[in-house]
Design an enzyme around this catalytic site. Sequence first.
Site, PDB file in Angstrom:
ATOM      1  N   ASP A   1      45.267  29.966  29.142  1.00  0.00           N
ATOM      2  CA  ASP A   1      45.694  30.806  30.258  1.00  0.00           C
ATOM      3  C   ASP A   1      46.651  31.838  29.697  1.00  0.00           C
ATOM      4  O   ASP A   1      47.788  31.513  29.349  1.00  0.00           O
ATOM      5  CB  ASP A   1      46.381  29.926  31.319  1.00  0.00           C
ATOM      6  CG  ASP A   1      46.894  30.730  32.496  1.00  0.00           C
ATOM      7  OD1 ASP A   1      46.850  31.981  32.446  1.00  0.00           O
ATOM      8  OD2 ASP A   1      47.350  30.106  33.474  1.00  0.00           O
TER       9      ASP A   1
ATOM     10  N   CYS B   1      46.091  36.641  60.342  1.00  0.00           N
ATOM     11  CA  CYS B   1      44.699  36.179  60.360  1.00  0.00           C
ATOM     12  C   CYS B   1      44.551  35.007  59.390  1.00  0.00           C
ATOM     13  O   CYS B   1      45.086  35.024  58.290  1.00  0.00           O
ATOM     14  CB  CYS B   1      43.791  37.331  59.945  1.00  0.00           C
ATOM     15  SG  CYS B   1      42.051  36.895  59.793  1.00  0.00           S
TER      16      CYS B   1
ATOM     17  N   GLU C   1      48.771  23.691  31.801  1.00  0.00           N
ATOM     18  CA  GLU C   1      49.507  23.305  32.999  1.00  0.00           C
ATOM     19  C   GLU C   1      49.160  21.870  33.389  1.00  0.00           C
ATOM     20  O   GLU C   1      48.792  21.590  34.530  1.00  0.00           O
ATOM     21  CB  GLU C   1      49.257  24.282  34.154  1.00  0.00           C
ATOM     22  CG  GLU C   1      50.544  24.593  34.884  1.00  0.00           C
ATOM     23  CD  GLU C   1      50.413  25.552  36.055  1.00  0.00           C
ATOM     24  OE1 GLU C   1      49.439  26.316  36.121  1.00  0.00           O
ATOM     25  OE2 GLU C   1      51.328  25.524  36.895  1.00  0.00           O
TER      26      GLU C   1
ATOM     27  N   ASN D   1      47.516  34.657  31.273  1.00  0.00           N
ATOM     28  CA  ASN D   1      48.336  35.185  32.361  1.00  0.00           C
ATOM     29  C   ASN D   1      48.417  36.706  32.421  1.00  0.00           C
ATOM     30  O   ASN D   1      49.362  37.256  32.993  1.00  0.00           O
ATOM     31  CB  ASN D   1      49.741  34.576  32.323  1.00  0.00           C
ATOM     32  CG  ASN D   1      49.910  33.529  33.411  1.00  0.00           C
ATOM     33  OD1 ASN D   1      49.437  33.717  34.537  1.00  0.00           O
ATOM     34  ND2 ASN D   1      50.559  32.423  33.101  1.00  0.00           N
TER      35      ASN D   1
ATOM     36  N   CYS E   1      41.799  39.987  58.222  1.00  0.00           N
ATOM     37  CA  CYS E   1      42.046  41.281  58.864  1.00  0.00           C
ATOM     38  C   CYS E   1      43.551  41.535  58.867  1.00  0.00           C
ATOM     39  O   CYS E   1      44.329  40.705  58.423  1.00  0.00           O
ATOM     40  CB  CYS E   1      41.468  41.299  60.283  1.00  0.00           C
ATOM     41  SG  CYS E   1      42.180  40.074  61.407  1.00  0.00           S
TER      42      CYS E   1
ATOM     43  N   HIS F   1      38.567  39.078  64.264  1.00  0.00           N
ATOM     44  CA  HIS F   1      37.677  37.920  64.244  1.00  0.00           C
ATOM     45  C   HIS F   1      37.792  37.069  65.501  1.00  0.00           C
ATOM     46  O   HIS F   1      36.951  36.211  65.751  1.00  0.00           O
ATOM     47  CB  HIS F   1      37.985  37.033  63.021  1.00  0.00           C
ATOM     48  CG  HIS F   1      37.884  37.773  61.718  1.00  0.00           C
ATOM     49  ND1 HIS F   1      38.995  38.200  61.010  1.00  0.00           N
ATOM     50  CD2 HIS F   1      36.814  38.180  61.006  1.00  0.00           C
ATOM     51  CE1 HIS F   1      38.607  38.820  59.916  1.00  0.00           C
ATOM     52  NE2 HIS F   1      37.289  38.834  59.879  1.00  0.00           N
TER      53      HIS F   1
ATOM     54  N   ASN G   1      46.071  22.907  36.458  1.00  0.00           N
ATOM     55  CA  ASN G   1      47.085  22.866  37.513  1.00  0.00           C
ATOM     56  C   ASN G   1      47.461  21.430  37.870  1.00  0.00           C
ATOM     57  O   ASN G   1      47.441  21.038  39.024  1.00  0.00           O
ATOM     58  CB  ASN G   1      46.583  23.632  38.749  1.00  0.00           C
ATOM     59  CG  ASN G   1      47.676  23.828  39.772  1.00  0.00           C
ATOM     60  OD1 ASN G   1      48.867  23.729  39.452  1.00  0.00           O
ATOM     61  ND2 ASN G   1      47.304  24.095  41.009  1.00  0.00           N
TER      62      ASN G   1
ATOM     63  N   TYR H   1      49.358  28.180  26.909  1.00  0.00           N
ATOM     64  CA  TYR H   1      49.629  28.481  28.313  1.00  0.00           C
ATOM     65  C   TYR H   1      50.732  29.542  28.290  1.00  0.00           C
ATOM     66  O   TYR H   1      51.919  29.220  28.201  1.00  0.00           O
ATOM     67  CB  TYR H   1      50.078  27.206  29.033  1.00  0.00           C
ATOM     68  CG  TYR H   1      50.532  27.415  30.466  1.00  0.00           C
ATOM     69  CD1 TYR H   1      49.866  28.304  31.307  1.00  0.00           C
ATOM     70  CD2 TYR H   1      51.612  26.714  30.975  1.00  0.00           C
ATOM     71  CE1 TYR H   1      50.291  28.488  32.610  1.00  0.00           C
ATOM     72  CE2 TYR H   1      52.034  26.877  32.287  1.00  0.00           C
ATOM     73  CZ  TYR H   1      51.373  27.772  33.098  1.00  0.00           C
ATOM     74  OH  TYR H   1      51.792  27.955  34.387  1.00  0.00           O
TER      75      TYR H   1
ATOM     76  N   HIS I   1      42.374  27.609  38.901  1.00  0.00           N
ATOM     77  CA  HIS I   1      41.647  28.292  37.824  1.00  0.00           C
ATOM     78  C   HIS I   1      40.313  27.571  37.632  1.00  0.00           C
ATOM     79  O   HIS I   1      40.170  26.395  37.970  1.00  0.00           O
ATOM     80  CB  HIS I   1      42.398  28.183  36.495  1.00  0.00           C
ATOM     81  CG  HIS I   1      43.711  28.889  36.465  1.00  0.00           C
ATOM     82  ND1 HIS I   1      43.955  29.958  35.637  1.00  0.00           N
ATOM     83  CD2 HIS I   1      44.873  28.663  37.129  1.00  0.00           C
ATOM     84  CE1 HIS I   1      45.201  30.365  35.792  1.00  0.00           C
ATOM     85  NE2 HIS I   1      45.788  29.594  36.692  1.00  0.00           N
TER      86      HIS I   1
ATOM     87  N   CYS J   1      43.437  36.519  66.159  1.00  0.00           N
ATOM     88  CA  CYS J   1      43.451  37.829  65.520  1.00  0.00           C
ATOM     89  C   CYS J   1      42.463  38.734  66.238  1.00  0.00           C
ATOM     90  O   CYS J   1      41.518  38.265  66.869  1.00  0.00           O
ATOM     91  CB  CYS J   1      43.128  37.720  64.031  1.00  0.00           C
ATOM     92  SG  CYS J   1      41.423  37.270  63.676  1.00  0.00           S
TER      93      CYS J   1
HETATM   94 ZN    ZN Z   1      41.006  38.056  61.524  1.00  0.00          ZN
END
Ligand code: ZN
Length: 541
Positions: free
Chosen positions: A182, A517, A34, A184, A531, A494, A9, A141, A306, A491
């Site tokens: 990769d 979240c 990449e 994909n 969540c 949590h 990347n 790739y 990756h 949230c």
């Molecule tokens: Zn949460």
Amino acid sequence: MKLVTWNINGIRTFRGGIKKALDSLGADIICVQETKVTRDLLDERTAIVDGYNSYFSFSRGRSGYSGVATYCKDSATPYAAEEGLTGLLTNHEGAVGSYGDQSEFCSEELQLLDNEGRAVITKHRIMCQDQEQTVTVINVYCPRADPEKPERKQFKLQFYKLLQCRAEAILKDGSHVIVLGDVNTSHRPLDHCDPSDIDDFDENPGRKWLNAFLHCGKQEAERNEEEPDEESQETSTDPIHGGTFMDTFRYFHPTRTNAFTCWSTLTGARQTNYGTRIDYIFADCQLATEQFVAADIMPEVEGSDHCPVWGQLSCSLLPSSKPPPLCTRYLPEFAGKQQKLSRFLVKVEQKSIQSEQRDALPGSQEEGERRENLNSFGAGNICGKKRVLTSDSVVAKGKKNKTINTSSKPQGSLLSFFKPKLTNVIPSTVALARQCESGALESRPQLCTSSTTETLIKTKHLTPQPREPNKGASLVFWKSVLHGPPPPPSCKVHGEPCVLRTVKKEGPNMGKQFFVCARPQGHASNPEARCNFFAWVENRK
Ligand code: ZN
């Protein structure tokens, strides 16, 4: 003989020094995808690494896009190397050859398939049980099918077909073949964090291709016998056993679960290991069963979205005495007179590597280096210059650290990253604030939270600052640029501050902002994962 494949990347993943990074992977042949290096961006330190010879494929279109590279230890120097799969990009001196039957592709299509810098092929001599043979390593790739660009689906499948055509042609002409990179596409439900989320998992054309390309296990062979799959009969040499290649990871770990190589950075899914396995080392069946002794993934290696994958063979390499013409050391910009300059630069490089021993964190390397080359005679300036230049990527660093804060290693690097004078930090802060406000930062949602801002500030204060400017002024500055976003709600599950996101998809809600979240995406049953809290941002000025 050991091989590694890694979608890095961006070559900046090797910011701590390419040689150090390559050495640490401990392989004879390292295939990266990449690179985001196009010919205009290739600098000498990336192209020419002491102890290695390298082979690049560049995208001919967009600058800084796609690209693959194969680095071979000098003890693994290939005797042939070629860019692309079609043979159109090679001048055939020192090329690999064996192109197969390309009649099902039109010439324009062939050109397009090789136009994005997605393949490099190297051919090596190996010694297997006192017998000299060859192995051809195809570093690819494979294109990703962007759901919003339907035309790319076809492109991806045609690329697979061309890859298969070439790999089988080389194998037929007597060389062993390894296809790695990769790809994909995750192959089996086992290779996907949530296969139930995907309708008709096996109907995906990429998976169909993999099923035909790869030799399947005994159970599937029996299934195929009962219900012969038209496609696999058509494209494989053996209708009962599928294709002629093997997924070496699955050969050694047929039932291992949660073995992923790629995680979405958008959702921070690496923290919960909510990923896919789309990076592979495929080998022809004979090579896989007779020469491979181990293969595995390296999820502990960070720096990219990756992780690397490796394979070990019992055969040994017989290096060529001279690299083939595709080798980057022959590129005109690095040959001739430039060589003298390069010697000068190598010294500087080693010095700066030493001073960056702790900077294992990936960073914007090529940018700094390109300028470094221009300013190569101001050796004393390099470290300082580099930091100024790399501060543009502070945004990425912040994300990285927040996303993967389980390891203590990048932390040190982050600290050193924030060492630069305040003036170096501010521009990226401004950029960050702007991006947050414009909602352009969707892929880095964490950065829009106030807690991240605090982290940045705290980090700065923790760091020894020999020439620290006025702190009060800096806080005033931070407040002034960060007053924009409203305070995030918490949230429900949590009780933690949410992150701000912007709708990117075209439609009536495009541009609207919402809170979700802040936790990384994960399986619904994982209480540590995100969540389902969701709230639109109230209209504000
Ligand atoms: Zn949460």
